[in-house]
Scaffold this active site. Structure first.
Site, short mmCIF file in Angstrom:
data_model
loop_
_atom_site.label_atom_id
_atom_site.label_comp_id
_atom_site.label_asym_id
_atom_site.label_seq_id
_atom_site.Cartn_x
_atom_site.Cartn_y
_atom_site.Cartn_z
N GLU A 174 0.82 -1.21 0.00
CA GLU A 174 0.00 0.00 0.00
C GLU A 174 0.85 1.26 0.00
O GLU A 174 0.54 2.25 -0.68
CB GLU A 174 -0.96 -0.05 1.19
CG GLU A 174 -2.04 -1.11 1.00
CD GLU A 174 -2.85 -1.41 2.25
OE1 GLU A 174 -3.86 -2.14 2.13
OE2 GLU A 174 -2.47 -0.94 3.34
N ASP A 305 -2.97 -9.28 18.69
CA ASP A 305 -1.65 -9.59 18.16
C ASP A 305 -0.71 -10.19 19.19
O ASP A 305 0.21 -10.93 18.84
CB ASP A 305 -1.00 -8.32 17.59
CG ASP A 305 -1.73 -7.79 16.38
OD1 ASP A 305 -2.61 -8.49 15.86
OD2 ASP A 305 -1.41 -6.66 15.93
#
Length: 424
Positions: A174, A305
């Site tokens: 990105e 996470d």
């Protein structure tokens, strides 16, 4: 620490990311005291950090005050502080603003950048995990283009216009696409004396394809999109060093650059004090059971996470992206409600809603079950999903209008050097 005493169960949550806020939201109205700790006073929508770093959005479009999120919750308290140590024997934590006891502890500290013990890369490269880091990248990109505009030699000008990104995951892809579009849409208009072809964007990936976690079909499509935008993709290439001037790879390639962005890996961010046996050292994640409870500790949980929950479908743990964190937070919140009522808790089961990444204007790729596609439809789907999950109506509206403006005018309005970047 100045937190009101209570006869209710006190739940301390460390981390105001996706997992932490999803957990707290599910406990609204429950007879508990919740104390949230975070080093920042805002929640960051990390999937759009790259747009802040490339001038597409201002930081207040993707950040939202944590106190505002929970202002309608009773007996909720926020403290902006760093949690330094956990004492599981005394059920307390030590922070930069004092100590506090707990009945239950939920750790949702997320990840930090992994430099794989390379001190030069850690010092000279640009990470992108936080809003301040994204603003640093934005300033450095614009400062280096300004330097190129007044450079006396071609070699110096090219060094300032050479952008190297390590890591071909979603962040790297990105970022590369956004920088390539910056070159095509901004450079020739704002800097007419610079040659567009002199600005190069290099994406370096250690594996044999970009977007390794996604399907091979969309991986190839994403690479074609990148190359069509002019990004030079280097696969099966490992970086060995960066000295502030030259990126060196293990196969002998060199890239002269003043902008080296490190998006090549993350590692868990555990807090000191939890027994080392509960941490998987290679990835720095807490081993948790199917209720997100850290192994061998009755009242301490980990989410998102930082949590490593192994299942038949995910023998190495769930992917470190937003959806597992959100879903784990929701399930643990519901389970706390059950636990407080003396009811049986339900194990967590991850529902994979798919994976997507954007490359640029009308260019994105999507994996949803057996569907693998890319292009304009994938791009509009990517925009809708990210708008939907942004926290706060104002943020959604501002981001939507920014995207609409950028789409119509081929422009990035936030290309401002608000605070010049200076390396320490």
């Amino acid at each position: 620490m100045n937190v009101p005493d209570t006869n209710l169960p006190r739940i301390i949550v460390i981390g105001g990311g996706f997992a932490g806020i999803s957990f707290i939201k599910r406990l609204k109205g429950e007879k508990v005291q919740i104390v949230l700790f975070d080093r920042h006073n805002y929640h960051t929508f990390q999937p759009l950090l790259y747009q802040v770093s490339t001038g597409g959005l201002e930081p207040d479009s993707i950040a939202y005050p944590l106190r505002k999120i929970f202002r309608k919750h009773t007996d909720f308290h926020f403290r902006m502080a760093e949690v330094k140590h956990i004492n599981t024997k005394e059920n307390s934590i030590s922070t930069s603003v004092g100590s506090l006891s707990f009945d239950y502890l939920v750790i949702a500290t997320g990840t930090r950048t992994n430099y794989f013990s390379n001190e030069n890369i850690a010092h000279y490269s640009m990470p992108m995990k936080t809003v301040p880091q994204a603003l640093n990248i934005r300033s450095l990109i614009l400062q280096n283009i300004e330097e190129a505009d007044r450079a006396q030699s071609e070699s110096e000008r090219r060094r300032f216009l050479n952008f190297v990104i390590a890591g071909g995951g979603p962040t790297g892809v990105e970022l590369s696409g956004a920088l390539a579009e910056f070159r095509k849409g901004i450079l020739e208009n704002d800097y007419p004396e610079l040659d567009e072809d002199e600005m190069e964007v290099h994406l370096i990936e250690g594996q044999d394809r970009v977007l390794p976690p996604m399907s091979e079909q969309v991986s190839k499509k994403a690479q074609r999109f990148l190359e069509k935008l002019g990004v030079k993709v280097h696969l099966s290439t490992l970086i060995s060093d960066y000295d502030g001037t030259t990126v060196t790879t293990k196969d002998g390639k060199t890239f002269k650059t003043a902008t080296f962005i490190w998006a090549a890996g993350v590692t868990g961010a555990p807090v000191e004090g939890i027994n080392a046996s509960a941490i998987v050292e290679k990835v720095n994640r807490y081993k948790v059971d199917h209720f997100n409870k850290i192994e061998d500790i009755d009242n301490v949980y980990a989410l998102g996470d930082i949590a490593l929950m192994t299942t038949e479908d995910y023998p190495k743990g769930h992917p470190q992206v937003a959806q597992p964190a959100i879903q784990q937070g929701k399930r643990l919140g519901k389970n706390f409600k059950k636990m407080l009522k003396g009811e049986k808790m339900e194990p967590f089961k991850y529902f994979d809603k798919g994976t997507m990444a954007t490359v640029g204007r009308n260019k994105a790729v999507v994996d949803i079950g057996n569907l693998h596609f890319g292009g304009a439809i994938a791009w509009f789907l990517w925009m809708f999903v990210h708008l939907w999950f942004l926290v706060g109506f104002r943020n959604r509206v501002i981001t939507f209008f920014n995207w609409t403006y950028n789409y119509i005018n081929f422009d990035k309005a936030a290309r401002l050097i608000i605070r010049p970047f200076k390396r320490n």
